[in-house]
Design a protein around this motif. Structure first.
Motif, PDB file in Angstrom:
ATOM      1  N   GLU A 278      35.892 -67.265 -14.028  1.00 52.25           N
ATOM      2  CA  GLU A 278      34.915 -66.491 -12.988  1.00 52.25           C
ATOM      3  C   GLU A 278      34.435 -67.277 -11.998  1.00 52.25           C
ATOM      4  O   GLU A 278      34.075 -68.505 -12.587  1.00 52.25           O
ATOM      5  CB  GLU A 278      34.117 -65.593 -13.995  1.00 52.25           C
ATOM      6  N   THR A 279      34.373 -66.774 -11.005  1.00 50.30           N
ATOM      7  CA  THR A 279      33.591 -67.472 -10.059  1.00 50.30           C
ATOM      8  C   THR A 279      32.231 -67.562 -10.035  1.00 50.30           C
ATOM      9  O   THR A 279      31.576 -66.591 -10.670  1.00 50.30           O
ATOM     10  CB  THR A 279      33.915 -67.134  -8.615  1.00 50.30           C
ATOM     11  N   PRO A 280      31.448 -68.626  -9.974  1.00 53.22           N
ATOM     12  CA  PRO A 280      30.165 -68.707 -10.290  1.00 53.22           C
ATOM     13  C   PRO A 280      29.301 -67.969  -9.357  1.00 53.22           C
ATOM     14  O   PRO A 280      29.632 -67.555  -8.289  1.00 53.22           O
ATOM     15  CB  PRO A 280      29.715 -70.359 -10.070  1.00 53.22           C
ATOM     16  N   ILE A 281      28.242 -67.616  -9.993  1.00 54.06           N
ATOM     17  CA  ILE A 281      27.220 -66.826  -9.091  1.00 54.06           C
ATOM     18  C   ILE A 281      26.434 -67.438  -8.104  1.00 54.06           C
ATOM     19  O   ILE A 281      25.964 -68.825  -8.568  1.00 54.06           O
ATOM     20  CB  ILE A 281      26.123 -65.951  -9.998  1.00 54.06           C
ATOM     21  N   TRP A 282      26.142 -67.304  -6.889  1.00 50.73           N
ATOM     22  CA  TRP A 282      25.548 -68.120  -6.184  1.00 50.73           C
ATOM     23  C   TRP A 282      24.055 -68.120  -6.212  1.00 50.73           C
ATOM     24  O   TRP A 282      23.504 -67.329  -6.297  1.00 50.73           O
ATOM     25  CB  TRP A 282      26.006 -67.527  -4.693  1.00 50.73           C
ATOM     26  N   GLN A 283      23.592 -69.500  -6.367  1.00 46.77           N
ATOM     27  CA  GLN A 283      22.233 -69.674  -6.661  1.00 46.77           C
ATOM     28  C   GLN A 283      21.498 -69.580  -5.191  1.00 46.77           C
ATOM     29  O   GLN A 283      21.939 -70.077  -4.190  1.00 46.77           O
ATOM     30  CB  GLN A 283      21.866 -71.028  -7.197  1.00 46.77           C
TER      31      GLN A 283
END
Length: 400
Positions: A278-283
Motif C-alpha cells: 500500500e502507498t503510505p499515508i502522507w504526513q
C-alpha cells in the motif's frame, strides 16, 4: 574476426488482426464478441446496434444494422441467454434477444430505468435481474421476467459504471466524486454497505474478480486502485501507469494479469501475481522533516528564523513531508504501484535497489484513444474502440 552484431530484444506486442471502419458510423461506446461465431456486437452514439460477422474474405460486414430512438450510451451482452441490454441517452434500457445465427435481433422489452443518460448496465442470467445506473444519480434494478422494477437507490453523485457480485448480491458503483458506493440489493430492498474513498477524480471503470473478491477501479485521476474486499482488512493498493484517464479494466484469471487502457492510447498489462504494498499515508508537518526549514504557511517560524517558507512535498515511499531540496531525486517504485518515476526523499532513493526498480507491468501503444476494451479469453484476443470511430481486433497470444 568480424564483430558480433547484438540486436536489442523486441518487446512482445499485441497483434492487430482486423480493423473495422465505416464512414456512416459514429463513436462506438461498447462492443462484445459473439460466442461460437466470428462476430462483434457494437452500439454507437449514432443510435445504431450492429452485428459484424466475419466473411470468407476475412472482412467484417454488418449482418444487423438496427437504429433506435436515442444515442446508445452503454450495452451489456449475456452470452448464456443471448440477451442484450442497451442503455440510452434518454434514460431507457432496451432488451433484445439475439438469434442463434446472429443475423437478427428481436426487441423484448423497454425499461424506463432513468430520467437521464444510462451510464452502466449489468444482467445476471441466474437471477434474471437487470441493474442500471444513470446520470440522474440513481441505481435501479428490474426483474426481466415481467419488466417489474424492484427498487432504486440514490447515490451522492452521478454513477458512471457498475459491477455486480452474484454471491453476495453486492453492487459496486463508481461515482463522479471519486467514491465507490457498495450496495447490497435483495428484490425491493437495498442496504448501503460502505463508500470506498481513494480516487481524486471521477471513477470511469470498474472490474470485479469474484474468485479473489478484489475490485479494480480506474479513474480520471490516471490511477488504478485494487480494493481487497474479501480480506475485510481495508487494503487498497494504487497502480500508476497511465498519463491520462483510465477508461477500461479487464482481469485475466488464468494468467493473473490486469489489462488497463486509457485515453493516452496505451494498453498496460499488470502482473498481479506480485505482492504489492500500500502507498503510505502522507504526513503533515509545518516544517521539512529532514532539514527543519519552515513551509510557506508557517509564519511563526519564518519570522523567528528570518527566512522565506518553502513549498511542501511528500516522499512517495515513506510519506514524510519534505522540501524540494531534500527530495530532489526521482525513481520508479513498482512494488508501490509507481511504474513512472516519482518524487522520493534522498534517504529512500538510496534504499531502493535496482532489483526493486524492475517493472511489474508492460506498456503497449494501441495507437488509438481507447474508450473500451472487451476480451475473449478463450481465444486470447480483445476488441477495442476509440474516439477515432474505429473498431480494432487484437491478438494477445504473445503477451497474455
Amino acid at each position: 574476426m568480424a564483430a558480433e552484431i547484438k540486436t536489442k530484444a523486441q518487446q512482445r506486442q499485441p497483434v492487430l488482426l482486423s480493423r473495422i471502419e465505416d464512414d456512416t458510423q459514429d463513436v462506438v461506446t461498447m462492443a462484445a464478441f459473439t460466442p461460437n461465431e466470428e462476430g462483434i456486437i457494437t452500439v454507437s452514439i449514432d443510435k445504431s446496434i450492429r452485428i459484424w460477422l466475419k466473411r470468407e474474405t476475412g472482412q467484417y460486414w454488418p449482418s444487423v444494422c438496427h437504429f433506435i430512438e436515442s444515442p446508445c450510451s452503454t450495452m451489456f451482452f449475456s452470452e448464456e441467454s443471448r440477451l442484450m441490454f442497451v442503455g440510452q441517452d434518454n434514460g431507457n434500457v432496451d432488451e433484445y434477444e439475439v438469434s442463434e445465427d446472429y443475423n437478427q435481433i428481436t426487441h423484448r422489452r423497454k425499461y424506463l430505468a432513468h430520467q437521464k443518460q444510462v451510464t452502466g448496465c449489468n444482467y445476471t442470467h441466474q437471477t434474471e435481474v437487470m441493474i442500471a445506473c444513470g446520470k440522474d444519480k440513481y441505481i435501479t434494478w428490474h426483474w426481466t421476467k415481467n419488466g417489474q422494477r424492484f427498487g432504486g437507490y440514490q447515490t451522492p453523485s452521478q454513477p458512471y459504471c457498475l459491477q455486480y457480485d452474484l454471491q453476495s448480491h453486492y453492487v459496486f458503483a463508481g461515482l463522479a466524486s471519486g467514491e465507490i458506493t457498495v450496495l447490497k440489493i435483495n428484490k425491493n430492498e437495498s442496504q448501503l454497505i460502505t463508500q470506498l474513498k481513494g480516487h481524486s477524480g471521477s471513477v470511469a471503470c470498474l472490474c470485479w474478480d469474484p474468485k479473489q473478491e478484489i475490485l479494480y477501479s480506474g479513474s480520471a485521476d490516471k490511477s488504478i486502485i485494487l480494493w481487497d474486499i474479501g480480506s475485510n482488512k481495508g487494503t487498497a493498493i494504487e497502480l500508476q501507469g497511465h498519463r491520462s484517464k483510465v477508461t477500461s479494466l479487464q482481469y485475466a484469471q488464468h494468467t493473473q494479469q490486469l489489462l488497463s487502457t486509457s485515453l493516452d492510447g496505451s494498453l498496460v498489462i499488470w502482473n498481479m501475481e506480485i505482492k504489492r504494498k500500500e502507498t503510505p499515508i502522507w504526513q503533515e508537518s509545518n516544517q521539512c522533516i529532514k532539514c527543519k526549514q519552515p513551509f510557506f504557511w508557517n509564519f511563526k517560524q519564518m519570522w523567528s528564523d528570518k527566512t522565506v517558507g518553502l513549498r511542501q512535498h511528500h516522499c512517495r515511499k515513506c510519506g514524510i513531508a519534505v522540501c524540494a531540496s531534500c527530495s530532489s531525486k526521482r525513481t520508479t517504485i513498482p512494488l508501490f504501484g509507481f511504474e513512472f518515476e516519482v518524487r522520493v526523499c534522498d534517504e529512500c532513493h538510496e534504499s531502493v535497489t535496482e532489483e526493486q526498480r524492475a517493472p511489474t507491468a508492460t506498456f503497449h501503444d494501441l495507437k488509438q484513444s481507447t474508450i473500451m476494451l472487451y476480451p475473449d479469453w478463450s481465444k486470447c484476443r480483445f476488441v477495442s474502440t476509440g474516439n477515432d470511430r474505429t473498431i480494432k481486433l487484437w491478438d494477445l497470444k504473445q503477451i497474455v
